[in-house]
Write an enzyme that holds these catalytic residues in place. Structure first.
Site, PDB file in Angstrom:
ATOM      1  N   HIS A  47     -44.550 -42.573 -12.600  1.00 56.86           N
ATOM      2  CA  HIS A  47     -43.836 -41.311 -12.405  1.00 56.86           C
ATOM      3  C   HIS A  47     -44.780 -40.116 -12.533  1.00 56.86           C
ATOM      4  CE1 HIS A  47     -41.138 -38.010 -14.006  1.00 56.86           C
ATOM      5  NE2 HIS A  47     -40.601 -38.277 -12.846  1.00 56.86           N
ATOM      6  N   GLU A  50     -46.702 -39.862  -9.344  1.00 58.12           N
ATOM      7  CA  GLU A  50     -45.851 -39.285  -8.293  1.00 58.12           C
ATOM      8  C   GLU A  50     -45.844 -37.755  -8.375  1.00 58.12           C
ATOM      9  OE1 GLU A  50     -41.694 -37.673  -8.195  1.00 58.12           O
ATOM     10  OE2 GLU A  50     -41.593 -39.734  -8.954  1.00 58.12           O
TER      11      GLU A  50
END
Length: 419
Positions: A47, A50
């Site tokens: 995450h 990202e």
């Protein structure tokens, strides 16, 4: 079927789904890596990566990325799930080249600037805190971890604040180099597109991806168990669930119909019994979530401290009933809901784009809509009963958050659910 697939020399798979009646294009890259592939000591790195992909490349600053997409009225976004990470855009058809160039740039040339990383760590920690302050969100992480303890599939997607705060830049860069390889990526586009043009762009722009990388992650090992946390909230948020089915399970479509008729709509059993007849909860629903090698079937409810005494036994009763008798009419309604949802999604370029990518990652091929609909229509009463009888006898998972002092014990709930 108008969908076309081309695999480039480097292993990148390129799919297109033309829609001649629209003026837009949705395009994205799905990477076959997510939270379940993380080690516990770097939980949240997928995450974090990202987020950092948008914070500057060798060619663009973070501000330039935002301004260039806004200048054409486009939308650029990303998400991380437990099994993959996606980077996608929606633009007018004439701006496809820009969208693909930008996605290719952030996936191959991100600099992971140290100052940007410091700021983004703070942003993600705020996101984690916000999730913790949202009990009907946080309860799903507790449910996942209780169902799949001590393994990647049970880790929270956002990660843990302390780990994010301490995550070195070198770890993020190394993680990207090791996992973001062409054979583990799918480029999908839907809307006003020409397949040959997309393939040419992909071949030209995605030329710096690393070679094949190893697939990591333990096999799904459902355990079940009990989690409850007493918090000063107005409601008890709880999920009662079981081991579900994998994408390629013969029960996949039957489990979807089961989830829909049990708690997937206003006519569903749980909605009618819990909310309409007794007013025990505002929100109650069931769900079937699948992974490559397993899944979860669950029932979520938010209810008052006193109402939980009546609600939990009622849910247990409904679970027992659905294993013994299911009506043809409710199966028909559930099938109709699922079919309508699939066909309505076909009107969205974004939905079609994402569906293509997921199908390739899971099944290795795009699935014709007619094939999916025929499999849904083939689900009958016996198939749903069979799925229920295979899912519900297993050890349950209970996760509860809020004023849980009056919630009966796990053993008591398990005894209610015993066949």
């Amino acid at each position: 079927m108008s969908v076309r697939l081309t695999t480039l020399e480097n292993g990148l798979r390129v799919l297109t789904d033309p829609m001649d009646t629209v003026e837009t294009v949705s395009v994205g890259v799905w990477v076959d890596v997510g939270t379940r592939h993380e080690r516990p000591e770097v939980n949240g790195i997928s995450h974090l990566l990202e987020h950092m992909a948008f914070k500057g490349t060798k060619r663009r600053t973070a501000r330039m990325i935002a301004e260039q997409m806004d200048a054409v009225g486009g939308q650029l976004n990303a998400y991380t799930s437990r099994e993959n990470t996606a980077y996608y855009a929606k633009v007018l058809k004439e701006d496809l080249d820009l969208a693909l160039d930008m996605i290719a740039d952030i996936l191959q040339n991100s600099t992971m600037d140290a100052e940007e990383l410091t700021r983004e760590r703070a942003v993600i920690i705020q996101e984690i805190h916000q999730s913790h302050d949202t009990p009907d969100d946080a309860i799903f992480d507790h449910f996942q971890e209780t169902a799949f303890p001590a393994q990647g599939l049970g880790l929270p997607v956002l990660g843990r604040a302390q780990l994010i705060q301490e995550m070195p830049r070198t770890d993020v860069l190394d993680y990207m180099r090791r996992h973001y390889s062409a054979p583990r990526m799918v480029l999908a586009a839907a809307g006003r597109v020409d397949h040959g043009h997309v393939v040419e762009l992909a071949r030209a722009k995605f030329d710096a991806l690393p070679p094949e990388s190893p697939r990591l992650g333990d096999a799904a090992a459902y355990a079940g168990g009990d989690f409850r946390q007493d918090r000063d909230l107005e409601q008890v948020h709880l999920i009662l669930g079981y081991a579900g089915v994998a994408y390629e399970s013969e029960d996949f479509y039957a489990a979807s119909v089961l989830a829909t008729l049990l708690g997937g709509g206003m006519s569903s059993r749980l909605f009618q019994e819990v909310r309409e007849k007794r007013g025990l909860a505002y929100s109650i629903y069931s769900f079937s979530s699948s992974y490559a090698d397993g899944g979860l079937f669950g029932i979520y409810a938010g209810t008052g401290e006193a109402e939980v005494l009546e609600l939990v036994p009622l849910i247990c009763d409904e679970v027992g009933k659905v294993c013994t008798a299911i009506g043809e009419e409710e199966v028909n309604r559930a099938r109709a809901q699922i079919k309508a949802s699939i066909l309505m999604a076909r009107e969205s370029t974004s939905s079609r784009c994402e569906q293509l990518a997921r199908q390739i990652m899971v099944f290795g091929r795009p699935l014709p809509t007619d094939e999916i609909i025929s499999k849904i229509e083939a689900v009958d009463v016996d198939a749903v009963l069979g799925a229920a009888r295979r899912i519900f006898p297993g050890p349950p998972t209970l996760a509860a958050l809020g004023p849980v002092g009056r919630l009966e014990s796990y053993d008591s709930i398990r005894a209610r659910l015993a066949p």
